[in-house]
Design a protein around this motif. Structure first.
Motif, PDB file in Angstrom:
ATOM      1  N   ALA A   1       0.960  43.032  45.595  1.00 59.13           N
ATOM      2  CA  ALA A   1      -0.447  42.623  45.684  1.00 59.13           C
ATOM      3  C   ALA A   1      -0.822  41.731  44.511  1.00 59.13           C
ATOM      4  CB  ALA A   1      -1.348  43.856  45.732  1.00 59.13           C
ATOM      5  N   PHE A   2      -0.380  42.097  43.313  1.00 55.80           N
ATOM      6  CA  PHE A   2      -0.692  41.283  42.137  1.00 55.80           C
ATOM      7  C   PHE A   2      -0.043  39.897  42.229  1.00 55.80           C
ATOM      8  CE2 PHE A   2      -1.513  45.120  39.144  1.00 55.80           C
ATOM      9  CZ  PHE A   2      -2.838  45.150  39.548  1.00 55.80           C
ATOM     10  N   LYS A   3       1.134  39.817  42.802  1.00 53.53           N
ATOM     11  CA  LYS A   3       1.791  38.503  42.973  1.00 53.53           C
ATOM     12  C   LYS A   3       0.980  37.621  43.917  1.00 53.53           C
ATOM     13  CE  LYS A   3       5.665  37.505  41.736  1.00 53.53           C
ATOM     14  NZ  LYS A   3       6.152  36.745  40.559  1.00 53.53           N
ATOM     15  N   PHE A   4       0.467  38.217  44.985  1.00 49.08           N
ATOM     16  CA  PHE A   4      -0.396  37.443  45.880  1.00 49.08           C
ATOM     17  C   PHE A   4      -1.676  37.018  45.172  1.00 49.08           C
ATOM     18  CE2 PHE A   4       1.963  39.331  49.591  1.00 49.08           C
ATOM     19  CZ  PHE A   4       2.311  38.126  50.169  1.00 49.08           C
ATOM     20  N   ASN A   5      -2.268  37.924  44.393  1.00 49.67           N
ATOM     21  CA  ASN A   5      -3.463  37.566  43.638  1.00 49.67           C
ATOM     22  C   ASN A   5      -3.199  36.367  42.734  1.00 49.67           C
ATOM     23  OD1 ASN A   5      -4.674  40.986  43.094  1.00 49.67           O
ATOM     24  ND2 ASN A   5      -5.079  39.589  44.781  1.00 49.67           N
ATOM     25  N   ALA A   6      -2.052  36.386  42.052  1.00 47.33           N
ATOM     26  CA  ALA A   6      -1.714  35.292  41.147  1.00 47.33           C
ATOM     27  C   ALA A   6      -1.535  33.971  41.882  1.00 47.33           C
ATOM     28  CB  ALA A   6      -0.449  35.637  40.368  1.00 47.33           C
ATOM     29  N   ALA A   7      -1.186  34.057  43.171  1.00 48.77           N
ATOM     30  CA  ALA A   7      -1.015  32.850  43.988  1.00 48.77           C
ATOM     31  C   ALA A   7      -2.326  32.400  44.624  1.00 48.77           C
ATOM     32  CB  ALA A   7       0.029  33.106  45.071  1.00 48.77           C
ATOM     33  N   GLY A   8      -3.410  33.141  44.375  1.00 52.08           N
ATOM     34  CA  GLY A   8      -4.709  32.759  44.914  1.00 52.08           C
ATOM     35  C   GLY A   8      -5.039  33.391  46.245  1.00 52.08           C
ATOM     36  N   MET A   9      -4.514  34.601  46.493  1.00 49.07           N
ATOM     37  CA  MET A   9      -4.767  35.288  47.749  1.00 49.07           C
ATOM     38  C   MET A   9      -5.328  36.686  47.486  1.00 49.07           C
ATOM     39  SD  MET A   9      -1.301  34.275  49.914  1.00 49.07           S
ATOM     40  CE  MET A   9      -1.846  35.124  51.411  1.00 49.07           C
ATOM     41  N   HIS A  10      -6.289  37.093  48.296  1.00 48.89           N
ATOM     42  CA  HIS A  10      -6.662  38.504  48.336  1.00 48.89           C
ATOM     43  C   HIS A  10      -5.461  39.298  48.856  1.00 48.89           C
ATOM     44  CE1 HIS A  10     -10.877  37.393  47.907  1.00 48.89           C
ATOM     45  NE2 HIS A  10     -10.861  36.707  49.036  1.00 48.89           N
TER      46      HIS A  10
ATOM     47  N   GLU B   1       9.654  32.786  45.304  1.00 45.06           N
ATOM     48  CA  GLU B   1       9.341  31.358  45.221  1.00 45.06           C
ATOM     49  C   GLU B   1       9.537  30.678  46.576  1.00 45.06           C
ATOM     50  OE1 GLU B   1      10.878  27.326  42.872  1.00 45.06           O
ATOM     51  OE2 GLU B   1      11.629  29.299  42.291  1.00 45.06           O
ATOM     52  N   LEU B   2      10.603  31.034  47.274  1.00 39.54           N
ATOM     53  CA  LEU B   2      10.841  30.476  48.599  1.00 39.54           C
ATOM     54  C   LEU B   2       9.734  30.870  49.572  1.00 39.54           C
ATOM     55  CD1 LEU B   2      14.669  31.194  48.805  1.00 39.54           C
ATOM     56  CD2 LEU B   2      13.613  28.931  48.648  1.00 39.54           C
ATOM     57  N   CYS B   3       9.253  32.099  49.433  1.00 40.53           N
ATOM     58  CA  CYS B   3       8.182  32.583  50.291  1.00 40.53           C
ATOM     59  C   CYS B   3       6.894  31.793  50.039  1.00 40.53           C
ATOM     60  CB  CYS B   3       7.961  34.071  50.027  1.00 40.53           C
ATOM     61  SG  CYS B   3       6.658  34.818  51.011  1.00 40.53           S
ATOM     62  N   LEU B   4       6.552  31.563  48.780  1.00 39.64           N
ATOM     63  CA  LEU B   4       5.356  30.777  48.469  1.00 39.64           C
ATOM     64  C   LEU B   4       5.493  29.351  48.975  1.00 39.64           C
ATOM     65  CD1 LEU B   4       4.331  31.897  44.863  1.00 39.64           C
ATOM     66  CD2 LEU B   4       3.516  32.754  47.072  1.00 39.64           C
ATOM     67  N   ASN B   5       6.684  28.788  48.847  1.00 37.96           N
ATOM     68  CA  ASN B   5       6.906  27.431  49.378  1.00 37.96           C
ATOM     69  C   ASN B   5       6.657  27.397  50.877  1.00 37.96           C
ATOM     70  OD1 ASN B   5       7.590  26.351  46.896  1.00 37.96           O
ATOM     71  ND2 ASN B   5       9.793  26.568  47.216  1.00 37.96           N
ATOM     72  N   TRP B   6       7.100  28.453  51.557  1.00 41.25           N
ATOM     73  CA  TRP B   6       6.911  28.508  53.008  1.00 41.25           C
ATOM     74  C   TRP B   6       5.431  28.647  53.364  1.00 41.25           C
ATOM     75  CZ3 TRP B   6       5.363  32.522  56.412  1.00 41.25           C
ATOM     76  CH2 TRP B   6       5.613  32.265  57.773  1.00 41.25           C
ATOM     77  N   LEU B   7       4.690  29.439  52.580  1.00 44.19           N
ATOM     78  CA  LEU B   7       3.254  29.561  52.815  1.00 44.19           C
ATOM     79  C   LEU B   7       2.551  28.214  52.619  1.00 44.19           C
ATOM     80  CD1 LEU B   7       2.480  33.010  51.133  1.00 44.19           C
ATOM     81  CD2 LEU B   7       2.598  32.506  53.582  1.00 44.19           C
ATOM     82  N   LYS B   8       3.066  27.407  51.711  1.00 44.72           N
ATOM     83  CA  LYS B   8       2.529  26.054  51.541  1.00 44.72           C
ATOM     84  C   LYS B   8       2.902  25.184  52.742  1.00 44.72           C
ATOM     85  CE  LYS B   8       2.832  26.447  46.519  1.00 44.72           C
ATOM     86  NZ  LYS B   8       3.548  26.026  45.301  1.00 44.72           N
ATOM     87  N   LEU B   9       4.117  25.335  53.216  1.00 43.01           N
ATOM     88  CA  LEU B   9       4.545  24.597  54.400  1.00 43.01           C
ATOM     89  C   LEU B   9       3.671  24.923  55.590  1.00 43.01           C
ATOM     90  CD1 LEU B   9       6.747  22.846  55.887  1.00 43.01           C
ATOM     91  CD2 LEU B   9       7.965  24.995  56.295  1.00 43.01           C
TER      92      LEU B   9
ATOM     93  N   GLN C   1       0.653  25.702  55.396  1.00 41.06           N
ATOM     94  CA  GLN C   1      -0.712  25.331  54.981  1.00 41.06           C
ATOM     95  C   GLN C   1      -1.624  26.548  54.826  1.00 41.06           C
ATOM     96  OE1 GLN C   1      -1.918  22.272  57.827  1.00 41.06           O
ATOM     97  NE2 GLN C   1      -0.873  20.708  56.627  1.00 41.06           N
ATOM     98  N   ILE C   2      -1.013  27.680  54.482  1.00 43.19           N
ATOM     99  CA  ILE C   2      -1.774  28.874  54.134  1.00 43.19           C
ATOM    100  C   ILE C   2      -2.163  28.809  52.664  1.00 43.19           C
ATOM    101  CG2 ILE C   2      -1.612  31.385  53.891  1.00 43.19           C
ATOM    102  CD1 ILE C   2       0.168  31.277  56.450  1.00 43.19           C
ATOM    103  N   LEU C   3      -1.259  28.302  51.840  1.00 45.40           N
ATOM    104  CA  LEU C   3      -1.548  27.970  50.452  1.00 45.40           C
ATOM    105  C   LEU C   3      -1.563  26.456  50.293  1.00 45.40           C
ATOM    106  CD1 LEU C   3       0.680  30.520  48.490  1.00 45.40           C
ATOM    107  CD2 LEU C   3      -1.816  30.552  48.703  1.00 45.40           C
ATOM    108  N   PRO C   4      -2.374  25.930  49.379  1.00 42.75           N
ATOM    109  CA  PRO C   4      -2.360  24.484  49.131  1.00 42.75           C
ATOM    110  C   PRO C   4      -1.041  24.055  48.504  1.00 42.75           C
ATOM    111  CG  PRO C   4      -3.755  25.596  47.542  1.00 42.75           C
ATOM    112  CD  PRO C   4      -3.379  26.627  48.555  1.00 42.75           C
ATOM    113  N   ARG C   5      -0.633  22.846  48.762  1.00 42.51           N
ATOM    114  CA  ARG C   5       0.663  22.376  48.262  1.00 42.51           C
ATOM    115  C   ARG C   5       0.640  22.121  46.750  1.00 42.51           C
ATOM    116  NH1 ARG C   5       3.521  18.848  53.079  1.00 42.51           N
ATOM    117  NH2 ARG C   5       3.057  20.352  54.732  1.00 42.51           N
ATOM    118  N   LEU C   6      -0.520  21.879  46.205  1.00 36.41           N
ATOM    119  CA  LEU C   6      -0.637  21.678  44.750  1.00 36.41           C
ATOM    120  C   LEU C   6      -1.644  22.667  44.180  1.00 36.41           C
ATOM    121  CD1 LEU C   6      -0.696  17.769  44.521  1.00 36.41           C
ATOM    122  CD2 LEU C   6       1.203  19.293  43.946  1.00 36.41           C
TER     123      LEU C   6
END
Length: 277
Positions: free
Chosen positions: A60-69, A262-270, A272-277
């Motif tokens: 949960a904290f890792k998601f928070n750090a990535a900007g997600m509830h 890191e691969l998971c976050l990249n995929w979330l950016k792919l 468009q769930i997370l912003p690419r920058l």
């Protein structure tokens, strides 16, 4: 950006109560308007006997750090009164519908992610297969599903309970007396959502064929997916770092597999769930 509330939220499906651990992001006060954030619902593993904390708050904290509830779902386990299925699916559906009422938390309801670990992945995979297909869902959940997930993350997932886990068929019957729920890949339809899958090929608890079967079915249906199979590592790695290492347990550490996050976050950016920058 700070985490606002760490508290248990009590919900119920019919007469069965269950808990959510909530990790809400605080709005940034100097913005003119609040930002709607994506949200992850986490289903830890634990063989349907318990929910391991190693796959709960640290994730949960890792998601928070990535900007997600983030929410951690205390889904139905095996007890004297209930099997896991179909109640765990009904609880997850209830949680998704509840999100629509949480307007104070500024959730982007178009960017909801379900994440499962091990047994928790079986719940997520079954939800993706059964509960997102209106015809199958109507058999076990009378309400409309007003909020749907946009993606799934499966970590060393149990998918098919007939190919190595659980080893005891009696345990499988306690999880789900109706064998309809045993093989998540068999019920996947075109309604399923894009999915990220990772596991190690040396997993000594859940055979890696579980991941392969689900990816194969997604491929047949044309559902986007990304799968990473690492060459070493035991079952239950979680983050694979000291953060989720049980004291003295070297098997919880793996320098090669930590890249999955890191691969998971990249995929979330792919996606468009997370912003690419």
């Amino acid at each position: 950006m700070e985490v606002k509330d760490l508290q248990k939220q009590k919900l119920a499906y019919k007469d069965v109560k269950f808990n959510l651990d909530t990790y809400w992001l605080d709005p940034i006060s100097d913005y003119d308007e609040p930002v709607d954030h994506p949200l992850a619902i986490i289903c830890p593993g634990g063989a349907f006997k318990f929910l391991t904390d190693r796959e709960a708050q640290p994730i949960a904290f890792k998601f928070n750090a990535a900007g997600m509830h983030a929410l951690v779902l205390d889904y139905q386990l095996i007890d004297d009164n209930h099997a896991v299925y179909p109640l765990a699916l009904q609880e997850l559906a209830t949680t998704l519908n509840w999100l629509k009422t949480q307007t104070d938390h500024h959730i982007d309801l178009e960017k909801i992610v379900l994440m499962g670990f091990s047994a928790g992945s079986h719940v997520v995979a079954n939800f993706n297969s059964i509960m997102l297909d209106p015809e199958q869902r109507s058999q076990i959940f009378a309400e409309d599903l007003t909020v749907e997930p946009s993606a799934n993350i499966l970590s060393y997932p149990v998918i098919d309970m007939t190919i190595g886990w659980p080893k005891d068929e009696d345990w499988a019957m306690k999880i789900a007396p109706d064998i309809y729920y045993w093989q998540a890949q068999e019920h996947l339809t075109k309604h399923g959502k894009p999915t990220f899958i990772w596991q190690t090929v040396t997993d000594n608890t859940v055979p890696v064929m579980n991941s392969i079967l689900y990816a194969q079915k997604m491929d047949m249906l044309g559902i986007p997916y990304e799968m990473h199979l690492f060459g070493s590592g035991d079952h239950g790695l979680s983050l694979g770092t000291y953060v989720t290492q049980a004291p003295g347990n070297a098997a919880n550490l793996n320098a090669y597999d930590v890249k999955w996050w890191e691969l998971c976050l990249n995929w979330l950016k792919l996606r468009q769930i997370l912003p690419r920058l």
